[in-house]
Motif scaffolding. Structure first.
Motif, PDB file in Angstrom:
ATOM      1  N   ASP A 133     -10.388  26.323 -61.060  1.00 41.75           N
ATOM      2  CA  ASP A 133      -9.471  25.184 -61.033  1.00 41.75           C
ATOM      3  C   ASP A 133      -9.097  24.836 -62.469  1.00 41.75           C
ATOM      4  OD1 ASP A 133      -9.567  24.937 -58.282  1.00 41.75           O
ATOM      5  OD2 ASP A 133     -11.171  23.445 -58.313  1.00 41.75           O
ATOM      6  N   SER A 193      -2.297  17.407 -63.170  1.00 40.26           N
ATOM      7  CA  SER A 193      -1.952  18.507 -62.251  1.00 40.26           C
ATOM      8  C   SER A 193      -3.038  19.566 -62.268  1.00 40.26           C
ATOM      9  CB  SER A 193      -0.614  19.129 -62.650  1.00 40.26           C
ATOM     10  OG  SER A 193       0.409  18.157 -62.646  1.00 40.26           O
ATOM     11  N   THR A 194      -3.486  19.974 -61.066  1.00 42.30           N
ATOM     12  CA  THR A 194      -4.512  21.007 -60.947  1.00 42.30           C
ATOM     13  C   THR A 194      -3.914  22.263 -60.322  1.00 42.30           C
ATOM     14  OG1 THR A 194      -6.308  19.404 -60.737  1.00 42.30           O
ATOM     15  CG2 THR A 194      -6.735  21.626 -59.921  1.00 42.30           C
ATOM     16  N   THR A 222      -7.023  22.032 -64.655  1.00 48.18           N
ATOM     17  CA  THR A 222      -6.385  20.720 -64.622  1.00 48.18           C
ATOM     18  C   THR A 222      -5.780  20.420 -65.993  1.00 48.18           C
ATOM     19  OG1 THR A 222      -7.968  19.944 -62.968  1.00 48.18           O
ATOM     20  CG2 THR A 222      -6.711  18.263 -64.160  1.00 48.18           C
TER      21      THR A 222
END
Length: 266
Positions: A110, A117-118, A112
């Motif tokens: 992931d 916003s990821t 970010t």
């Protein structure tokens, strides 16, 4: 209609490729697979075109957790994500119907940006300068300062992504059964004034990496997410961690990840 046998094919549209795929479509129908036009209706998503197309298929179908991804390589294309070859239709369908198969689960990271916003990545995230100037980033591991990096940029790779861009910059190849991610430098400055670790390092699944971009004229760095690049205005912070998501693919008998690495590189 058995929804568990719904197939969606992801590939670049062309008359030549449509012609090559036509016999495969017919074979799939003859073996009771349902061809669907919407990936949301599929439980098997098939990409055609090698590893790059596989990455696009996963990204553009939003890293689905409730389906199986299958990669098909075109002629003369080696692929670490592709178990099948487009020129072997009968063997491909027979294998999917009869051969022992297991589900392989590939780790995802992931990413970010600025705490807002990821994005998900199956291969890697790369943060680098968009101008002819070094980029400066403070590197934190679990919110503890580690180093100040100066150079062209940093690559943060998943285990499967370790064989791509990461490998080309002398990072290690990591077994995808190891839940972790790797950080590799791009042309770091190391001299009497500036100092970085100078080698790649691997972080456990419980770790969090945070990169603070020092704004000294490099307000528009480029961030690459798998095989897509974005120029995002005023990137100040990038946080990376191992995702709870996993990309599920087919694992054929006698075709481990290391078998693929050997075929691709040795």
């Amino acid at each position: 209609m058995d929804a568990r046998r719904n197939l969606y094919f992801y590939y670049p549209k062309s008359d030549e490729l449509e012609e090559k795929l036509s016999p495969l479509f017919e074979l799939a129908k003859e073996n009771d697979f349902n061809l669907v036009n919407n990936p949301d209706e599929a439980n098997i998503i098939v990409s055609v075109g090698g590893d790059g197309e596989f990455l696009q298929a996963v990204r553009h179908t939003h890293f689905r957790q409730d389906c199986l991804y299958v990669g098909i390589a075109k002629e003369n294309e080696a692929g670490l994500y592709c178990d099948f070859n487009l020129n072997a239709y009968d063997e491909m369908v027979h294998t999917m119907m009869n051969a022992p198969m297991e589900v392989r689960r590939f780790p995802v990271i992931d990413v970010t940006i600025n705490g807002e916003s990821t994005f998900h990545c199956l291969n890697e995230a790369a943060i680098r300068s968009a101008i002819i100037k070094t980029i400066v980033m403070d590197v934190y591991i679990d919110d503890v300062f580690f180093e100040r990096f100066r150079g062209d940029g940093l690559i943060v790779a998943t285990p499967t992504g370790s064989t791509g861009y990461n490998k080309s910059t002398h990072g290690a190849i990591v077994d995808p059964k190891t839940p972790c991610f790797q950080v590799t430098e791009l042309a770091s400055l190391n001299n009497n004034r500036y100092r970085t670790l100078g080698s790649s390092f691997i972080l456990d699944k419980e770790r969090t990496l945070r990169l603070e971009v020092i704004q000294d004229g490099n307000d528009y760095p480029i961030i690459g997410l798998d095989n897509e690049a974005y120029s995002i205005r005023n990137i100040q912070e990038v946080a990376v961690s191992l995702s709870e998501k996993r990309v599920k693919t087919v694992k054929l008998k006698n075709n481990t990840y290391w078998d693929r690495v050997r075929r691709t590189f040795l």
